[in-house]
Structure formats: C-alpha cells, structure tokens
Design a protein around this motif. Sequence first.
Motif, short mmCIF file in Angstrom:
data_model
loop_
_atom_site.label_atom_id
_atom_site.label_comp_id
_atom_site.label_asym_id
_atom_site.label_seq_id
_atom_site.Cartn_x
_atom_site.Cartn_y
_atom_site.Cartn_z
N VAL A 40 1.04 -1.25 -0.03
CA VAL A 40 0.11 -0.08 0.05
C VAL A 40 1.08 1.23 -0.07
CG1 VAL A 40 -1.69 1.24 1.05
CG2 VAL A 40 -1.86 -1.16 1.34
N TRP A 41 0.59 2.06 -1.03
CA TRP A 41 1.69 3.18 -1.25
C TRP A 41 0.93 4.47 -0.91
CZ3 TRP A 41 6.60 2.12 -2.78
CH2 TRP A 41 6.82 0.88 -3.09
N CYS A 42 1.23 5.52 -0.48
CA CYS A 42 0.81 6.85 -0.27
C CYS A 42 0.96 7.61 -1.61
CB CYS A 42 1.65 7.64 0.80
SG CYS A 42 0.90 9.41 0.91
N ALA A 43 -0.31 7.86 -2.05
CA ALA A 43 -0.12 8.65 -3.46
C ALA A 43 0.43 10.10 -3.45
CB ALA A 43 -1.66 8.74 -3.78
N ALA B 37 -5.79 -6.77 -6.27
CA ALA B 37 -5.72 -6.24 -5.28
C ALA B 37 -6.78 -4.95 -5.16
CB ALA B 37 -4.35 -5.71 -4.59
N ILE B 38 -7.68 -4.86 -4.53
CA ILE B 38 -8.70 -3.66 -4.50
C ILE B 38 -8.91 -3.12 -3.37
CG2 ILE B 38 -10.45 -5.28 -4.63
CD1 ILE B 38 -11.77 -3.37 -6.74
N PHE B 39 -9.10 -1.71 -3.22
CA PHE B 39 -9.72 -0.82 -2.00
C PHE B 39 -11.27 -1.17 -2.08
CE2 PHE B 39 -5.65 1.46 -2.32
CZ PHE B 39 -5.22 1.49 -0.99
N ALA B 40 -11.86 -1.44 -0.61
CA ALA B 40 -13.05 -0.97 -0.46
C ALA B 40 -13.59 0.31 -0.94
CB ALA B 40 -13.46 -1.39 1.10
N PRO B 41 -14.76 0.60 -1.02
CA PRO B 41 -15.15 1.93 -1.32
C PRO B 41 -14.84 3.15 -0.24
CG PRO B 41 -16.75 0.31 -1.80
CD PRO B 41 -15.92 -0.36 -1.21
N LEU C 174 -8.97 -5.84 -0.46
CA LEU C 174 -9.04 -7.06 -0.79
C LEU C 174 -8.14 -7.71 -1.66
CD1 LEU C 174 -11.00 -9.57 -0.73
CD2 LEU C 174 -12.41 -8.56 -2.64
N THR C 175 -7.53 -8.85 -1.32
CA THR C 175 -6.29 -9.34 -2.08
C THR C 175 -6.86 -10.99 -2.45
OG1 THR C 175 -5.09 -10.27 -0.31
CG2 THR C 175 -4.37 -8.07 -1.21
N ALA C 176 -6.46 -11.34 -3.53
CA ALA C 176 -6.81 -12.80 -3.89
C ALA C 176 -5.48 -13.42 -4.77
CB ALA C 176 -7.86 -12.66 -5.15
N ILE C 177 -5.29 -14.49 -4.15
CA ILE C 177 -4.08 -15.29 -4.86
C ILE C 177 -4.57 -16.21 -5.83
CG2 ILE C 177 -2.66 -14.75 -2.90
CD1 ILE C 177 -3.05 -17.51 -2.03
N CYS D 85 -6.54 -4.37 6.65
CA CYS D 85 -6.82 -3.15 7.31
C CYS D 85 -5.66 -2.14 6.47
CB CYS D 85 -6.68 -2.97 8.73
SG CYS D 85 -6.61 -1.46 9.39
N SER D 86 -6.18 -1.14 5.86
CA SER D 86 -5.46 -0.44 4.99
C SER D 86 -4.58 0.73 5.88
CB SER D 86 -6.19 0.52 3.88
OG SER D 86 -7.11 1.25 4.62
N GLU D 87 -5.00 0.93 7.11
CA GLU D 87 -4.21 1.51 8.04
C GLU D 87 -3.31 1.01 8.59
OE1 GLU D 87 -7.14 3.48 10.70
OE2 GLU D 87 -7.82 4.90 9.06
N THR D 88 -3.61 -0.07 9.12
CA THR D 88 -2.18 -1.13 9.63
C THR D 88 -1.37 -1.97 9.21
OG1 THR D 88 -3.93 -2.62 10.56
CG2 THR D 88 -3.73 -0.49 11.98
N GLY D 89 -2.29 -2.68 7.74
CA GLY D 89 -1.61 -3.52 7.13
C GLY D 89 -2.10 -4.82 7.76
N ALA D 90 -2.68 -4.80 8.78
CA ALA D 90 -3.20 -6.21 9.50
C ALA D 90 -4.04 -7.10 8.70
CB ALA D 90 -3.48 -6.10 10.85
N CYS D 91 -4.07 -8.36 8.54
CA CYS D 91 -5.09 -9.19 7.88
C CYS D 91 -6.26 -9.27 8.83
CB CYS D 91 -4.62 -10.53 7.59
SG CYS D 91 -5.66 -11.60 6.60
N VAL D 92 -7.51 -9.09 8.38
CA VAL D 92 -8.66 -8.87 9.52
C VAL D 92 -9.47 -10.33 9.04
CG1 VAL D 92 -8.38 -6.47 9.79
CG2 VAL D 92 -10.00 -7.45 8.00
N ARG D 93 -9.29 -10.68 7.84
CA ARG D 93 -10.25 -11.83 7.53
C ARG D 93 -9.72 -12.33 6.30
NH1 ARG D 93 -14.49 -12.45 9.64
NH2 ARG D 93 -15.04 -10.28 9.87
N SER D 94 -9.79 -13.82 6.45
CA SER D 94 -9.45 -14.63 5.06
C SER D 94 -10.73 -15.64 4.38
CB SER D 94 -8.24 -15.73 5.45
OG SER D 94 -7.17 -15.20 6.15
N PHE D 95 -10.68 -15.61 3.34
CA PHE D 95 -11.80 -16.30 3.06
C PHE D 95 -11.19 -17.58 2.21
CE2 PHE D 95 -13.13 -12.11 2.44
CZ PHE D 95 -14.25 -12.03 3.05
N HIS D 96 -11.52 -18.98 2.93
CA HIS D 96 -10.97 -20.16 2.42
C HIS D 96 -12.07 -20.98 1.75
CE1 HIS D 96 -7.16 -19.73 4.74
NE2 HIS D 96 -7.95 -18.93 5.37
N GLY D 97 -11.37 -22.07 0.88
CA GLY D 97 -12.34 -23.06 0.32
C GLY D 97 -13.28 -22.51 -0.81
N LEU D 98 -12.67 -21.50 -1.78
CA LEU D 98 -13.20 -20.92 -2.72
C LEU D 98 -13.60 -21.66 -4.02
CD1 LEU D 98 -11.64 -17.52 -2.07
CD2 LEU D 98 -13.50 -18.22 -1.09
#
Length: 196
Positions: free
Chosen positions: A2-5, A23-27, A33-36, A45-58
């Motif tokens: 995440v870069w400062c514009a 990789a896309i920002f929420a509105p 949101l990232t996907a591999i 979290c765009s402020e802290t860089g912490a992962c807040v949720r993972s979606f598995h078994g997609l």
Amino acid sequence: KVWCAETGKCLHTLMDVRQVLTAIFAPDNMLVLTAIPGQIARLWCSETGACVRSFHGLGRWLRSATFSLDGDKVLIACRENTTIWSVETGKCLRMVNMAGDWVNSAAFSPDAGQLFIATTEGDLRIWSMSSGECLRTLEGHGDLVNVVEFSPDGEQVVLSCGSRGARICKSDSGESLCKLEYKQSWFRRDFVTFAS
C-alpha cells in the motif's frame, strides 16, 4: 504493498505467501481485498496492514475478486463457481454454480441486486442476488469474455473479449453499443474499466 499517493512512500506490505492476482480497495478505503491464484482471498486493514479476515475453500482457479458498491459484500469468482461473502461476518451468503461453464470474471450491479458473470464460452450471464436464478444469458461476445465492468451509473457494461477486443453493452438488455478493437490480434486484454 500500500503506497501513499502524495509522497510515493510504501505504507504497508500486505504479507501473502504467493503471487497476488488482484488487489482492490473497499469503497471507503478502509479495507484492501487481495486474491491469490489458488483458493484464498484476504481482507486487510489499509491503516495498519493487518489481515482482518481470510476467505478459504473458494474453489480452484480463483479468477477475480471485488467489493459491492456499498462495501458490505465481497464477490469472488472461481473457475467452477462464484461466491458472495459478508465483509462483516465472513460468512458465505450465496454460491452460484456454473454447471460446467468456466468463469473468467464477475461483477456486482451497482445496486448489488444482480451478478454479471463472464464465461470462457463468450457468454455473459446475469443472476438475481435474491433468488439465485439466472435471469438471462447474453451470447455472441467472442471466444471468451475475460472481464466485465460496470459504468459508474450502472447503465452500461464493458466486456473484454479476448483477442476480439472489447465491447460496451447496455446492462439491462445486453444490446451492443460499440466495439473496441485492438490493432494486434494476438494482444489479450485482462483489464478494462470506465472512468469515474
């Protein structure tokens, strides 16, 4: 990352173990949101860089991921199915199984009432979020449709149609409004969008 514009400085590195497909920002810009290209998508979290949720078994071959316009839902398209998830709870709200057709991309309508799913067969399928039924299939867009994206007012969609270029259509009827052709027939475009 995440870069400062304004300053060009790297604010956070979102640590993922594999190549990031999207990789896309929420509105509201509070989440990323990232996907591999496997079976995992993550919210950060765009402020802290912490992962807040993972979606598995997609499902296999994750193709695209995006937010609804209100930021409450995440849409994840895989080869065999498309799933809708709650951002708040992380629960799967709906799964759309494509019954043999491979998915390339998916998008919410601006009101999140419909899903537009692009397939490798060159079709665009429109599904109801409330009933989970396919409302209509728009055919004849080329050998495959790589990407589908809505205009900001929701009245048009742009489709990237592999080597055949791109097409702009009415979102309600599927009527083709214009075709955008590439000069090099071998050139494959995997990203198209409208200006805001």
